[in-house]
Write an enzyme that holds these catalytic residues in place. Sequence first.
Site, PDB file in Angstrom:
ATOM      1  N   HIS A 186       6.003   3.884  -0.096  1.00 27.13           N
ATOM      2  CA  HIS A 186       6.886   3.319   0.927  1.00 27.13           C
ATOM      3  C   HIS A 186       7.465   4.422   1.803  1.00 27.13           C
ATOM      4  O   HIS A 186       7.665   4.234   3.011  1.00 27.13           O
ATOM      5  CB  HIS A 186       8.017   2.532   0.268  1.00 27.13           C
ATOM      6  CG  HIS A 186       7.615   1.145  -0.127  1.00 27.13           C
ATOM      7  ND1 HIS A 186       8.242   0.451  -1.130  1.00 27.13           N
ATOM      8  CD2 HIS A 186       6.655   0.322   0.353  1.00 27.13           C
ATOM      9  CE1 HIS A 186       7.677  -0.750  -1.250  1.00 27.13           C
ATOM     10  NE2 HIS A 186       6.718  -0.842  -0.362  1.00 27.13           N
ATOM     11  N   CYS A 485     -11.215   1.067   6.804  1.00 28.70           N
ATOM     12  CA  CYS A 485      -9.846   0.566   6.901  1.00 28.70           C
ATOM     13  C   CYS A 485      -8.874   1.358   6.039  1.00 28.70           C
ATOM     14  O   CYS A 485      -7.754   0.919   5.798  1.00 28.70           O
ATOM     15  CB  CYS A 485      -9.780  -0.913   6.530  1.00 28.70           C
ATOM     16  SG  CYS A 485     -10.244  -1.272   4.818  1.00 28.70           S
TER      17      CYS A 485
END
Length: 560
Positions: A186, A485
Amino acid sequence: MAQTYRGAGVSPGAGYGPVKRLTREVPQPAPDARHAGDAEAEARRAVAAMEQTAQDLTARGERAGGEAAEVLSAQALMARDPALADDVRRRVGEGADAARAVSEAMAVYRDMLASAGEYLAARVADLDDVRDRIVARLMGAPIPGIPDSDSPFVLVAEDLAPADTAVLDPAQVVAFVTREGGPTSHTAILARSLGLPAVVACAGADAIAEGTLLLVDGATGEVVADPDPAAVEAATTAAAARARAAAQSSGPGRTADGHPVPLLANIGGPQDLPAALENGAEGVGLYRTEFLFLDRADAPGHDEQVAAYRAVLEAFPGGKVVVRTLDAGADKPLAFLPAPAAEPNPALGERGLRMMRRFPETMDAQLAALAEAERGTDAELQVMAPMVTDAEDADWFAAAAAKAGVEQAGVMIEVPAAALRARHIAASAAFFSIGTNDLTQYTCAADRETGGLGRFQDPWQPGVLDLVSVAASAAAEAGRPCGVCGEAAADPLLACVLTGLGVTSLSMGASALPLVRAALARVELAQCRAAAAAALAARGPEEARAAAAAALPGLAELGL
């Protein structure tokens, strides 16, 4: 004398300034700390501190907005977890004071997360921050946070909690460096959303003394203590050139000689669309649908799924939207599905398609919702399965998708066996999408959350590039598109190499799109192919990067 440290650059740009260290010195309750005797009042005090912490985290997220709001909302849910509150009440009932009860109850959760695989292990820092904030309230200590300063500085820490990262002021904190963490944490995600230069997993960062002048290159992962003035000027000049080039880039992705390379965005849901559109995404290359399923007692219903998928499809009329089916399992457990038997290494266990083959009704429901969401929109829907290993997996998924009415069913190439046998998988897969994060982790047998293994988590490893080349070649022979990706696509230099290897589209975090677009516009396809050949011929990742850069002189002005 200058000293150089290396870590993982997770947010491009250069920052220079004196070090200020983040310390999370929250007093710890004594192991035998007991309350005065009123268990009910002590339990109320503990639960009140948990709720106050949740409210503070939510408020911080609302102030920060964007991805920060989602991350801090998830932290607030940790503080409000009913099972945690029940455990705290039980421990208070047995005599523990409020701070000790919270600390011990959260230690149990921490151990569970740390051993539950890469996705959940990455949330340990988030949980530690919630614990420290609650305990500090209960003990009357200052809430841990960013140090105050009268002038800009480089923040150095063992790790940063999302609640701290989300409210960093780029005018004061010019860059940050952490000893722990990884590119998918995060902290890294929020650093990119803030446009703040950042390096994580930097070995030796804990030994850098406060006040040391530090130069941080968030593109290369290089951190230099007491650098020469010339090095500071070179790094800041290159960073400024990259920023100008990114700001001036526009239009679809293509090389200087017109070879198209569609540039797509990785998203976790409709809330990520504004950033993707603002940065010129031509579509979505990875829609991580598991965020719709995690942290809930029941699976999302049909209408809820349709609405979430349709919002993304309608945002890109005429564009491509690639949806990854539910990537959950041992390392991302779902409360509404039975957990598999205990696995010593969940990252290698029942996850992704392996999990869905055990619970096909969940997969069928998602595919049906996707098929309905596409109706009436002008977007091109492509749906792909994660953790495909062989042709049997690909055949099974293609059949399930066709039954649900999904026309384009592809696979993610994350498992080395899938890359090596891609020519067989291409028989039933409509397209490939290479997930370089997991492909690198599995190819090099290096958990991407282990900071000390940074050399083996580098997508520039020639062995990883070999597998990308094999998969892209197999796709081309079968007439199938092959995108990337993973985080590798966000590296402008590596994006050019991937194009040279035959990759047909690149998907990345939205903030990386402008610079990748600018880099591609400065090189020709033949140069990309030459750079790819040079990287494949190299012995190691640093040599591969250097060889590619030498073959792409047009990127020198960007310091790439």
